[in-house]
Design an enzyme around this catalytic site. Sequence first.
Site, PDB file in Angstrom:
ATOM      1  N   HIS A   1       0.852  -1.249  -0.051  1.00  0.00           N
ATOM      2  CA  HIS A   1       0.024  -0.172  -0.212  1.00  0.00           C
ATOM      3  C   HIS A   1       0.831   1.171  -0.015  1.00  0.00           C
ATOM      4  O   HIS A   1       0.357   2.230   0.396  1.00  0.00           O
ATOM      5  CB  HIS A   1      -0.892   0.079   1.268  1.00  0.00           C
ATOM      6  CG  HIS A   1      -1.565  -1.306   1.569  1.00  0.00           C
ATOM      7  ND1 HIS A   1      -2.736  -1.405   1.060  1.00  0.00           N
ATOM      8  CD2 HIS A   1      -1.154  -2.249   2.007  1.00  0.00           C
ATOM      9  CE1 HIS A   1      -3.288  -2.674   1.266  1.00  0.00           C
ATOM     10  NE2 HIS A   1      -2.317  -3.211   2.170  1.00  0.00           N
TER      11      HIS A   1
ATOM     12  N   SER B   1      15.264  22.132 -15.040  1.00  0.00           N
ATOM     13  CA  SER B   1      13.983  22.995 -15.044  1.00  0.00           C
ATOM     14  C   SER B   1      14.346  24.289 -15.881  1.00  0.00           C
ATOM     15  O   SER B   1      15.428  24.841 -15.367  1.00  0.00           O
ATOM     16  CB  SER B   1      13.308  23.313 -13.915  1.00  0.00           C
ATOM     17  OG  SER B   1      12.568  24.333 -14.037  1.00  0.00           O
TER      18      SER B   1
ATOM     19  N   LYS C   1      16.338  21.932  -9.757  1.00  0.00           N
ATOM     20  CA  LYS C   1      15.458  20.619 -10.219  1.00  0.00           C
ATOM     21  C   LYS C   1      16.281  19.789 -10.915  1.00  0.00           C
ATOM     22  O   LYS C   1      17.194  20.040 -11.760  1.00  0.00           O
ATOM     23  CB  LYS C   1      14.439  21.096 -11.045  1.00  0.00           C
ATOM     24  CG  LYS C   1      13.335  21.861 -10.274  1.00  0.00           C
ATOM     25  CD  LYS C   1      12.274  20.866  -9.444  1.00  0.00           C
ATOM     26  CE  LYS C   1      11.203  20.685 -10.512  1.00  0.00           C
ATOM     27  NZ  LYS C   1       9.801  19.863  -9.960  1.00  0.00           N
TER      28      LYS C   1
ATOM     29  N   GLU D   1       9.449   9.118 -16.728  1.00  0.00           N
ATOM     30  CA  GLU D   1       7.875   9.784 -16.816  1.00  0.00           C
ATOM     31  C   GLU D   1       7.581   9.208 -18.244  1.00  0.00           C
ATOM     32  O   GLU D   1       6.432   8.827 -18.458  1.00  0.00           O
ATOM     33  CB  GLU D   1       8.020  11.016 -16.671  1.00  0.00           C
ATOM     34  CG  GLU D   1       8.091  11.620 -15.306  1.00  0.00           C
ATOM     35  CD  GLU D   1       8.251  12.993 -15.089  1.00  0.00           C
ATOM     36  OE1 GLU D   1       7.192  13.491 -14.798  1.00  0.00           O
ATOM     37  OE2 GLU D   1       9.329  13.674 -15.453  1.00  0.00           O
TER      38      GLU D   1
END
Length: 458
Positions: free
Chosen positions: A157, A278, A284, A291
């Site tokens: 979970h 970024s 970043k 992704e």
Amino acid sequence: SSNQMWGGRFASGPDAIMEEINASIGFDKKLFDQDIRGSIAHATMLAEKGIISSDDREKIVTGLETIRIEIESGNFEFSRQLEDIHMNIEARLANLIGPAAGRLHTARSRNDQVAVDFRLWVKEELIKTERALTGLIEAFLDRAEEHAATVMPGFTHLQTAQPVTFGHHCMAYVEMFGRDRNRVRHAIEHLDESPLGAAALAGTGYPIDRHQTARALGFREPTRNSIDSVSDRDFALEFLSTASICATHLSRLAEEIVIWSTPQFGFIRLSDAFSTGSSIMPQKKNPDAAELVRAKTGRINGSLIALLTVMKGLPLAYSKDMQEDKEQVFDAAESLELAIAAMTGMVRDLTVRTDRMKDAAGSGYSTATDLADWLVREAGLPFRDAHHVTGRVVALAESKGCELAELPLDELKAIHADITNAVYGVLTVEASVASRKSFGGTAPAEVKKQIAWWRGRN
Ligand code: ARG
């Protein structure tokens, strides 16, 4: 106007929209090499069976070899009026060698021609996929070996469950990609039959030798039913379903990489080579490759559903609907190849932050099960009672804001009198993982056994 391809029956050419919806040359030009090999095998067999002269066979083969070079060097003019790769090549062959070109299509239809071309293409793609998966598995085995004893939290979970090792987690993916590779191998076995010679759907009256063309093209044997031969796209569906399951595994891994590389988790650092910055936030480092692997899975799964839906209502044998098989397979193949390659790079390059993993493994009362097991073993409690006692210990630690191992012995004894100093020995994460020696368990010794088993099979 006349009709370039079917002038005999047709007085006029197609409407412009008809041409646009009908043409597949924009994408099936990818099959040129398979088409040429199929035609050479067919012409050679026709000549050996005395159906065409060996002189015509020579002209056909030489012409096809010239066309291959023209296409490979970008000097071939594809025509949409000629619909597809098969007609484009045949028309060019007629330009090059004259009337002999018209003999190539003896005892053949575009229905068996496209089926054999596409099977060859899918087979070659499956072989590439098998190799790519072997590389990915290899990358995981190396990381697992390096981190067989690196403790991290295991989750259910997405909540801390029990300590495991990073090597063990890596080996879970080895199992998944190993099954994917088996599916790829089975798919190759299933498609390894040549449909060439089924002709339009009924077979042919010419004395062809389908075993010979099957052999020449590297297939195990010819297909056994001419109707099925031109109706079947199971090989494409099996490629797509195999690709979808594999992509689903890649996507779960991608999701874990995205989570693990957040500052909040901080379990791994991606290499500069497999991340992006970024344009506004200088701090970043984004896991774009992971992704995109996660997103490519959507395309691949979509291709499977698209082709299943195309096929589900088709009466036997060939229908033009089946022309829509190729773009789905081509797109899925390109996406899967890229996803496996990107994932192999990320796995090889990522830095494991062992300190962060170990700290996380030790928090969240991850060794509570070990305490319960100790009570069963050392105090003779039934597991359900031990579970209850341990629950009270966890509640106490929670109220004091400390870990289990930080609770003083007298407070533990107040919960259950049989608890002794020895209990602290099972509360560390190292002791916890080392104890899980059951076959396939997370103990470093067991993980190393599983790595050795896979090394012998990769
Ligand atoms: N371009 C067609 C396809 O991809 C080739 C087969 C055409 N056969 C036919 N009977 N129209 O399916």
